[in-house]
Write a protein that holds these residues in place. Structure first.
Motif, PDB file in Angstrom:
ATOM      1  N   GLN A 179      -4.677  33.183  37.114  1.00 23.50           N
ATOM      2  CA  GLN A 179      -3.822  33.534  38.111  1.00 23.50           C
ATOM      3  C   GLN A 179      -2.377  32.676  37.850  1.00 23.50           C
ATOM      4  N   HIS A 180      -1.374  33.371  38.116  1.00 24.48           N
ATOM      5  CA  HIS A 180      -0.103  32.798  38.241  1.00 24.48           C
ATOM      6  C   HIS A 180       0.550  33.320  39.282  1.00 24.48           C
ATOM      7  N   LYS A 181       1.249  32.562  40.377  1.00 25.08           N
ATOM      8  CA  LYS A 181       1.773  32.968  41.668  1.00 25.08           C
ATOM      9  C   LYS A 181       3.103  32.277  41.740  1.00 25.08           C
ATOM     10  N   ASP A 415       4.956  31.567  35.097  1.00 26.87           N
ATOM     11  CA  ASP A 415       3.654  30.651  34.960  1.00 26.87           C
ATOM     12  C   ASP A 415       4.127  29.113  35.194  1.00 26.87           C
TER      13      ASP A 415
ATOM     14  N   PRO B   7      -1.694  24.947  39.941  1.00 28.94           N
ATOM     15  CA  PRO B   7      -2.000  26.178  39.718  1.00 28.94           C
ATOM     16  C   PRO B   7      -2.423  27.196  40.625  1.00 28.94           C
ATOM     17  N   ALA B   8      -2.290  28.412  40.650  1.00 27.53           N
ATOM     18  CA  ALA B   8      -2.530  29.281  41.804  1.00 27.53           C
ATOM     19  C   ALA B   8      -3.869  29.391  42.243  1.00 27.53           C
ATOM     20  N   LEU B   9      -4.759  29.026  41.353  1.00 29.94           N
ATOM     21  CA  LEU B   9      -6.171  29.033  41.537  1.00 29.94           C
ATOM     22  C   LEU B   9      -6.815  27.795  42.287  1.00 29.94           C
ATOM     23  N   ARG B  11      -4.612  26.153  44.785  1.00 28.94           N
ATOM     24  CA  ARG B  11      -3.921  25.861  45.825  1.00 28.94           C
ATOM     25  C   ARG B  11      -4.808  25.867  47.056  1.00 28.94           C
ATOM     26  N   GLU B  18       2.578  24.466  46.362  1.00 31.52           N
ATOM     27  CA  GLU B  18       2.760  24.745  44.933  1.00 31.52           C
ATOM     28  C   GLU B  18       3.174  23.695  44.013  1.00 31.52           C
ATOM     29  N   HIS B  79       2.625  21.045  34.252  1.00 33.61           N
ATOM     30  CA  HIS B  79       2.061  22.501  34.388  1.00 33.61           C
ATOM     31  C   HIS B  79       0.660  22.695  33.737  1.00 33.61           C
ATOM     32  N   LEU B  81      -1.528  25.347  32.330  1.00 36.66           N
ATOM     33  CA  LEU B  81      -1.665  26.665  31.861  1.00 36.66           C
ATOM     34  C   LEU B  81      -2.808  27.014  31.063  1.00 36.66           C
TER      35      LEU B  81
END
Lengths: 751, 92
Positions: A179-181, A415, B7-9, B11, B18, B79, B81
């Motif tokens: 997931q990217h937010k 991303d 990363p969103a997962l 948070r 963020e 980051h 990713l």
């Protein structure tokens, strides 16, 4: 780096160094390779898409005269549950080995089960028919949404969903979720005046390289394994062989022969370890060749996918929010390019609120492999179609809405990373200014469409050495296999530094014992990264030759300069000598000069493209004809413009095939019913007009000449551009690839 | 101090943050200090003493191949990713 440097070699169009051998048929490809005592191998493949292997009895095949050896998964070392770091990425070794020769389950029709070495290929083929395999046939799962259902047949009993370090404990076909937010997606849609949400389906598509996979393996008496093969990366083949065979990497030499296309499909190994196993078992060199059906059924295509795209915009065209769910088929083992698709899906646009979910899903199809900008074409089909619909609803020119929302230097991708200098808006403006875009196109059933695309490109490791010859030419040694003219584009970067013509550089692609580590020809990296290494190696040559000139003239090295192929002394003596003349005097000044460089450059820079296409739809047959096609692309700096144009044209043609015809067609049992080039319809030159190209040059700050990779992004826009043109022609939005005649006729209500 | 894009997962472990600033001169130090402030984050990113297979670490937009030893400048942005390689794919 200066924006408008004058170059003598860069930007010219010399004849490629390997051209004569290739057009005269003298270039040596894997199928041409011969060695004394050669045996021929053939692979037995599963007739079932999903089956448990109960037993394999090879006794009848072994009794056939001429058969010299048979191997199954039992001949592979125990893989265990190990993650192997193969330089190009981490892989699960059991999955990798099971894809070479199935151990417990056959997971797709065409999955390799056993292999035979015999005195000729016909005996090997006959022997395969004498191998008795008992299967317990299981129901196949052939489509990503079906595979994601909670009650779907499970391919791997121990596979659970990985989600950034977390693992579910329930067996599933969903291998991973990402997931990217960015921002607040609900707030973004609340700000929008128009919100469009659509679903998209793309089919399974093969790279369609002309040359099938091939490998010849031989163990010397001292245990040295040599493999001659067609590959995009000799070093990654060596690494994969070392892990799969559990054999010391120092005892493996991989010799890359010429390659008849790869497009990403010749990175993973299939028959190379099989040839090695057979060579080990028989004590003889063994050559294994695939036929076309083997290639379709036994190697990795690019994934089918199911994609939802939702985009909201204000009345003035400003996009406020974008959301997607990308479900990609990985094939039989985890590892689809959904991560890359997620990085690219909204990358051309600067959007404040974004939510991206990606799912990697196993199905009973061949394990997918990279294919030119893997994942990006699937994603752009959805995004660029919805952008087109937004433009129409808001009554804004479709290129203008792209410029209005286009990403530029300093903008943050969904991303995370921030764009360095990029040329997206320049590529759109070039399309807008092209005469094609404003040419009349108002006939009935004719339409025009546009779309854009992004690919991030990569760097990775490259090594180059340059040996100076006495006549002022140089031999350039590199490890990047040449698929698209990179001998020329790499040699030209060295020639520019050395102040000599491109023809005075002799580039050679060598085996893994003869050059430093070099990563695959893939990711649009070769002209960028190996070219960068050639640039640095050439500077190393210049530095050493300055020392020789200084010795010759008895001056300090600091008092020698090099420019335009001439060394000259400064601060006193009026001495001058050309690169060529100094090359002839190396013996007197200390011996040979060898320049060297290894690079892992960090600033690959992203590539953007925008395409304009005119189509005609046959109202009776549903056939779509491409009438005119223009592709603009930011190349950073085109080293050899002809090969940039060729890459753009090749990518466009493959994208057109993906858009209109190409697709694995399966029956209910999971058998591909069109595993030949007659039935798997790729476009030929008879189907297409000349593809017009416009090279935009926004220099990449991460390369001394400003190079960006060019090979992949041109495949990204075509399906969406053509879908948008079809809409313009007949008023129907096509959301499933390929947009084949039967699908168009159904959409038009004619069948 | 280096900035880490969460990363969103992950948070849920950082109270929804963020982007956080974390001290550290190497990737290992940054991740260890992130763990001290937000327990549970290290296990998301690392498998033992290595970055998890499948995760690519980008420092100022450039993927690092060095791993935990990679130096991190004071003004760097990190980051985490999906790892993107030259193309070899057989998932983990």
């Amino acid at each position: 780096m200066s924006e408008k440097k004058e170059y003598k070699v860069i930007g010219t169009r010399p004849i490629r160094h390997d051209g004569v051998d290739k057009v005269t048929g003298r270039a040596i490809y894997g199928a041409d390779f011969q060695i004394t005592g050669l045996l021929h191998g053939r692979v037995l493949r599963s007739p079932h898409a999903h089956a448990r292997i109960i037993s394999i009895d090879t006794s009848r095949a072994e009794a056939l005269p001429g058969v010299k050896g048979i191997v199954t998964a039992q001949d592979l070392p125990e893989a265990g549950d190990k993650i192997a770091d193969l330089g190009e990425g981490a892989v699960n070794l059991k999955y990798l080995c099971d894809n070479i020769l199935a151990s417990d389950k056959a997971l797709y029709k065409g999955h390799a089960i056993a292999a035979v070495a015999a005195t000729n290929p016909h005996i090997a083929e006959e022997a395969c028919t004498l191998i008795d395999v008992e299967y317990e046939v299981l129901p196949p799962v052939l489509e990503v949404r079906q595979a994601m259902e909670p009650d779907a047949p499970i391919l791997h009993e121990n596979l659970t969903t990985a989600s950034l370090g977390d693992e579910d404990d329930k067996p599933t076909n969903i291998a991973s979720h990402l997931q990217h937010k960015k921002g607040d997606i609900e707030e973004g849609f609340a700000e929008a005046d128009v919100v469009i949400e659509r679903d998209f389906i793309t089919g399974t598509v093969h790279q369609g390289y002309i040359e099938p996979h091939n490998a010849t393996a031989h163990y010397n008496q001292d245990g040295q394994l040599t493999v001659w093969c067609s590959t995009q990366g000799a070093f990654t083949v060596r690494e994969q062989l070392a892990e799969i065979l559990q054999y010391p990497i120092s005892k493996i030499k991989v010799v890359p022969l010429e390659i008849g296309g790869g497009f990403g499909g010749k990175i993973n190994v299939y028959i190379k370890p099989v040839a090695a196993l057979l060579a080990k078992k028989t004590g003889k060199p063994v050559k294994v060749l695939m036929n076309r059906a083997d290639v379709f059924e036994g190697t990795g295509p690019t994934p089918a996918s199911y994609i939802t795209i939702k985009i909201g915009a204000k009345k003035d065209g400003k996009i406020t929010a974008a959301q997607t769910s990308l479900a990609f088929e990985a094939g039989a083992y985890p590892g689809s390019p959904v991560g890359a698709g997620a990085m690219c899906v909204f990358a051309p646009y600067n959007i404040e609120h974004v939510l991206i979910d990606g799912y990697d899903v196993v199905v009973n199809k061949p394990k997918t492999a990279p294919y030119r900008a893997p994942g990006a074409t699937n994603a752009a089909f959805g995004t660029e179609t919805v952008i087109d619909e937004l433009a129409e609803q808001l009554d804004i020119d479709p290129l203008e809405i792209r410029i209005m929302n286009g990403a530029k230097e300093g903008d943050r991708r969904a991303d995370g990373p921030i764009f360095p200098r990029i040329g997206f808006i320049e590529s759109v403006e070039a399309a807008k200014e092209h005469p094609h875009y404003t040419a009349p196109n108002g006939k009935k059933y004719h339409g025009r469409g546009v779309a854009s695309g992004f690919w991030f490109n990569i760097g990775l490791e490259s090594s180059v050495t340059i040996n100076v010859n006495p006549d002022g030419t140089v031999n350039l040694v590199e490890g990047s296999t040449d698929i698209g003219g990179t001998r020329a584009s790499i040699a030209m970067q060295a020639a520019e530094v050395l102040g000599i013509p491109a023809e005075s550089v002799n580039p050679t692609v060598v085996d893994t014992n003869s050059i430093g580590y070099t990563a695959v020809t893939g990711g649009s990296r070769t002209t960028y990264a190996t070219g960068y290494a050639a640039y640095e190696a050439a500077h190393d040559v210049v530095k050493q030759m300055i020392g020789r000139a200084a010795k010759l003239w008895d001056v300090d090295e600091a008092n020698v300069q090099f420019a335009d192929g001439e060394f000259s002394s400064i601060n006193g003596k009026e001495e001058q000598i050309s690169f060529r003349d100094l090359s002839a005097r190396l013996g007197q000044t200390g011996g040979p000069v060898i320049g060297r460089a290894t690079m892992n450059p960090a600033g690959a820079g992203g590539a953007f493209a925008t395409h304009v296409v005119d189509v005609a739809v046959d109202e009776d047959t549903g056939k779509v004809e491409i009438l005119r096609y223009t592709a603009t692309q930011d190349a950073g700096k085109a080293i050899h413009p002809s090969y940039v144009e060729g890459q753009i044209q090749g990518g466009v043609v493959q994208g057109i095939g993906w858009a209109l015809n190409e697709e694995y067609i399966y029956n209910e049992e999971g058998t591909m019913t069109n595993a030949s080039f007659l039935d798997y319809r790729m476009p030929t030159c008879l189907d297409l007009p000349m593809i017009d190209t416009v090279i935009v040059e926004v220099p990449n700050p991460g390369h001394p000449y400003g190079v960006r990779g060019v090979g992949e992004v041109p495949i990204v826009p075509p399906p969406a551009a053509i879908a948008n043109a079809i809409y313009d022609a007949i008023g129907i939005r096509m959301t499933e690839l390929p947009m084949s005649p039967d699908r168009l006729l159904k959409a038009m209500g004619k069948i | 101090m280096p900035i880490i894009a969460i990363p969103a997962l992950m948070r849920n472990l950082t109270d929804g943050e963020e982007r956080v600033t974390i001290t550290g001169a190497t990737l290992r130090e940054v991740i260890d200090n992130l763990e001290k402030r937000y327990p549970g984050t290290r296990a998301k990113l690392c498998d033992g003493d290595r970055i998890r297979p499948g995760i690519g670490v980008y420092i100022n937009g450039v993927i690092t191949r060095i791993g935990m030893h990679e130096r991190v400048d004071a003004d760097a942005e990190l980051h985490f990713l999906p790892a993107i390689s030259g193309g070899l794919t057989c998932g983990t």
